[in-house]
Motif scaffolding. Structure first.
Motif, short mmCIF file in Angstrom:
data_model
loop_
_atom_site.label_atom_id
_atom_site.label_comp_id
_atom_site.label_asym_id
_atom_site.label_seq_id
_atom_site.Cartn_x
_atom_site.Cartn_y
_atom_site.Cartn_z
N GLU A 48 -6.36 7.65 -1.99
CA GLU A 48 -7.31 6.57 -1.74
C GLU A 48 -7.61 5.73 -2.98
OE1 GLU A 48 -10.60 7.50 0.89
OE2 GLU A 48 -9.58 9.33 1.50
N ALA A 49 -7.00 6.08 -4.11
CA ALA A 49 -7.16 5.28 -5.33
C ALA A 49 -6.19 4.10 -5.35
CB ALA A 49 -6.94 6.14 -6.56
N TYR A 50 -5.27 4.08 -4.40
CA TYR A 50 -4.24 3.03 -4.36
C TYR A 50 -4.26 2.33 -2.99
CZ TYR A 50 -2.79 5.78 -8.35
OH TYR A 50 -2.80 6.46 -9.54
N PRO A 51 -3.89 1.06 -2.96
CA PRO A 51 -3.46 0.21 -4.07
C PRO A 51 -4.63 -0.27 -4.92
CG PRO A 51 -3.51 -1.07 -2.08
CD PRO A 51 -3.84 0.34 -1.68
N GLU A 88 2.26 5.90 -7.27
CA GLU A 88 1.02 5.88 -8.04
C GLU A 88 1.02 4.72 -9.04
OE1 GLU A 88 0.31 9.94 -9.64
OE2 GLU A 88 -1.43 9.94 -8.28
N ASN A 89 1.33 3.56 -8.52
CA ASN A 89 1.39 2.36 -9.36
C ASN A 89 -0.03 1.86 -9.62
OD1 ASN A 89 1.68 -0.28 -10.40
ND2 ASN A 89 3.63 -0.55 -9.33
N PRO A 90 -0.49 1.82 -10.88
CA PRO A 90 -1.87 1.47 -11.17
C PRO A 90 -2.11 -0.03 -11.36
CG PRO A 90 -0.80 2.13 -13.20
CD PRO A 90 0.25 2.22 -12.10
N GLN A 91 -1.08 -0.84 -11.14
CA GLN A 91 -1.21 -2.26 -11.42
C GLN A 91 -1.82 -3.02 -10.24
OE1 GLN A 91 2.31 -3.83 -13.88
NE2 GLN A 91 3.22 -2.11 -12.77
N ALA A 123 1.02 10.06 -4.99
CA ALA A 123 -0.42 10.04 -4.73
C ALA A 123 -0.83 11.22 -3.84
CB ALA A 123 -0.84 8.72 -4.09
N TYR A 124 0.00 11.56 -2.87
CA TYR A 124 -0.29 12.71 -2.00
C TYR A 124 -0.24 14.00 -2.81
CZ TYR A 124 0.57 16.43 1.38
OH TYR A 124 0.53 17.61 2.08
N ARG A 152 0.84 -1.20 0.00
CA ARG A 152 0.00 0.00 0.00
C ARG A 152 0.88 1.26 0.00
NH1 ARG A 152 -2.65 -1.52 3.62
NH2 ARG A 152 -1.76 -0.52 5.44
N VAL A 153 1.89 1.28 0.85
CA VAL A 153 2.78 2.44 0.93
C VAL A 153 3.47 2.68 -0.41
CG1 VAL A 153 4.92 3.30 1.95
CG2 VAL A 153 3.17 2.30 3.42
N VAL A 154 4.03 1.62 -0.99
CA VAL A 154 4.81 1.78 -2.22
C VAL A 154 3.94 2.18 -3.39
CG1 VAL A 154 6.25 0.58 -3.90
CG2 VAL A 154 6.67 0.27 -1.46
N THR A 155 2.75 1.57 -3.51
CA THR A 155 1.90 1.93 -4.65
C THR A 155 1.39 3.36 -4.54
OG1 THR A 155 -0.03 0.90 -3.56
CG2 THR A 155 1.19 -0.43 -5.18
#
Length: 354
Positions: A221-224, A153-156, A214-215, A146-149
């Motif tokens: 909240e779109a990730y992960p 902003e990793n969409p996978q 993302a911030y 969760r932190v890394v995505t």
């Protein structure tokens, strides 16, 4: 550097934050690989605060790998009672036997050898290797994903093995050689305390928010991204708390399958009426005196959901043998020896009324 790559600049502020705010946990900072292993297995699907008393009780009775390897199964299940997913502790014991036989009772100081042990996957092996042995390998759990995505902003879909593998590789490139365990725990702590899974993340107190894409974009909240799980099947059950004034009827579940080898109240598939319950109790060789309904309950497994209605049935004192492998167990005997899974947790309090 790709925009979806974790920046090395997060390392220093993350470690500084972690050393200032890290929680005091009974397994932390002990330089004990066994403690790390036990805690990480317990923490799978279980909250930290809930794990603390279980960990202390477990370690008090089984202080090392040798004692885990030889612990009788009934006692082992009782020590794990309430944590759920009992296959985890069964696999721990199998791994403990491996360790005694192959590594002189010590968890190996090698990531690949740790992976060869029963029930130890890449995350747990990474946690043990980095925290207990300071080997610079990542430990990627749900918090870290969760932190890394969010940082990238990793969409996978994080449920895909390839995505987890790529995140492991990215973290391997930046993990500090002198403090790999602290780095991994800092990421986990950030995910648990700040970059939380439910509700809004606490970005105002995040030590690495300036590096978080993302911030910056306002899309935390779109990730992960996670593919939807298949819906669970629903199973209706009737649970029977059958008591004779001093004891309660229990049964040991089969050695394979769901809740294997644990103890349960008599229960039937489907919802039974009072008349059907009383007929079933008589078929067990018992003489029912009265019956009352208990509150409904439900329990969610990974693939199935039990929706339970229940009855408490008082019966005349037993004269002869019960049928269908059931037996009467006294209150103290049950508390000390028989592990009853949390699926029946709503009805455990009635054991005190026996």
């Amino acid at each position: 550097m790709s925009e979806q790559t974790v920046k090395k600049e997060i390392v220093e502020p993350l470690l500084t934050w972690y050393n200032a705010v890290k929680r005091n946990l009974p397994w932390r900072d002990k330089d004990n690989a066994y403690y790390t292993w036990v805690s990480e297995i317990m923490l799978q699907q279980t909250r930290v605060e809930a794990v603390k008393p279980y960990f202390n009780r477990f370690i008090s009775r089984l202080p090392d790998i040798q004692s885990l390897a030889i612990c009788p199964e009934e006692e082992l299940m009782k020590l794990w009672e309430g944590l759920g997913y009992y296959s985890r502790v069964r696999n721990m014991q199998k791994a403990a036997i491996q360790i005694v036989e192959q590594y002189d009772g010590h968890l190996p100081k090698d990531f690949e050898k740790l992976l060869s042990l029963k029930g130890i996957g890449r995350y747990t092996a990474g946690a043990i290797a980095s925290i207990a042995y300071r080997i610079p390998v990542p430990a990627v759990d749900g918090n870290v994903l969760r932190v890394v995505t969010r940082l990238t902003e990793n969409p996978q879909d994080i449920m895909k093995t390839a995505v987890r593998t790529e995140i492991e590789k990215q973290l391997s490139d930046i993990i500090p050689v002198l403090a790999p365990g602290d780095f991994n725990q800092a990421l986990m702590e950030l995910g648990a305390m700040v970059c939380v899974p439910s509700g809004s993340p606490k970005c105002n107190i995040c030590p690495v928010k300036e590096f978080c894409r993302a911030y910056i974009s306002g899309h935390q909240e779109a990730y992960p991204v996670k593919a939807k799980k298949k819906s669970r099947s629903i199973e209706e059950r009737t649970v029977l708390v059958i008591q004779d004034g001093c004891c309660t009827v229990l049964r040991k579940r089969p050695g394979k399958g769901l809740l294997a080898g644990l103890y349960e109240f008599p229960n039937r598939l489907g919802y039974y009426s009072r008349t059907q319950v009383l007929s079933y109790v008589r078929d067990l060789g018992l003489d029912p005196l009265y019956i009352r309904e208990l509150p409904d309950s439900k329990h969610i497994f990974s693939h199935i959901e039990w929706r339970m209605k229940a009855y408490q049935i008082k019966v005349a004192s037993l004269d002869g043998e019960l049928t269908q492998d059931f037996f009467f167990a006294g209150r103290e005997e049950t508390q000390q020896h028989y592990a009853i899974p949390s699926a029946f947790g709503a009805y455990l309090k009635y054991l005190r009324e026996a």
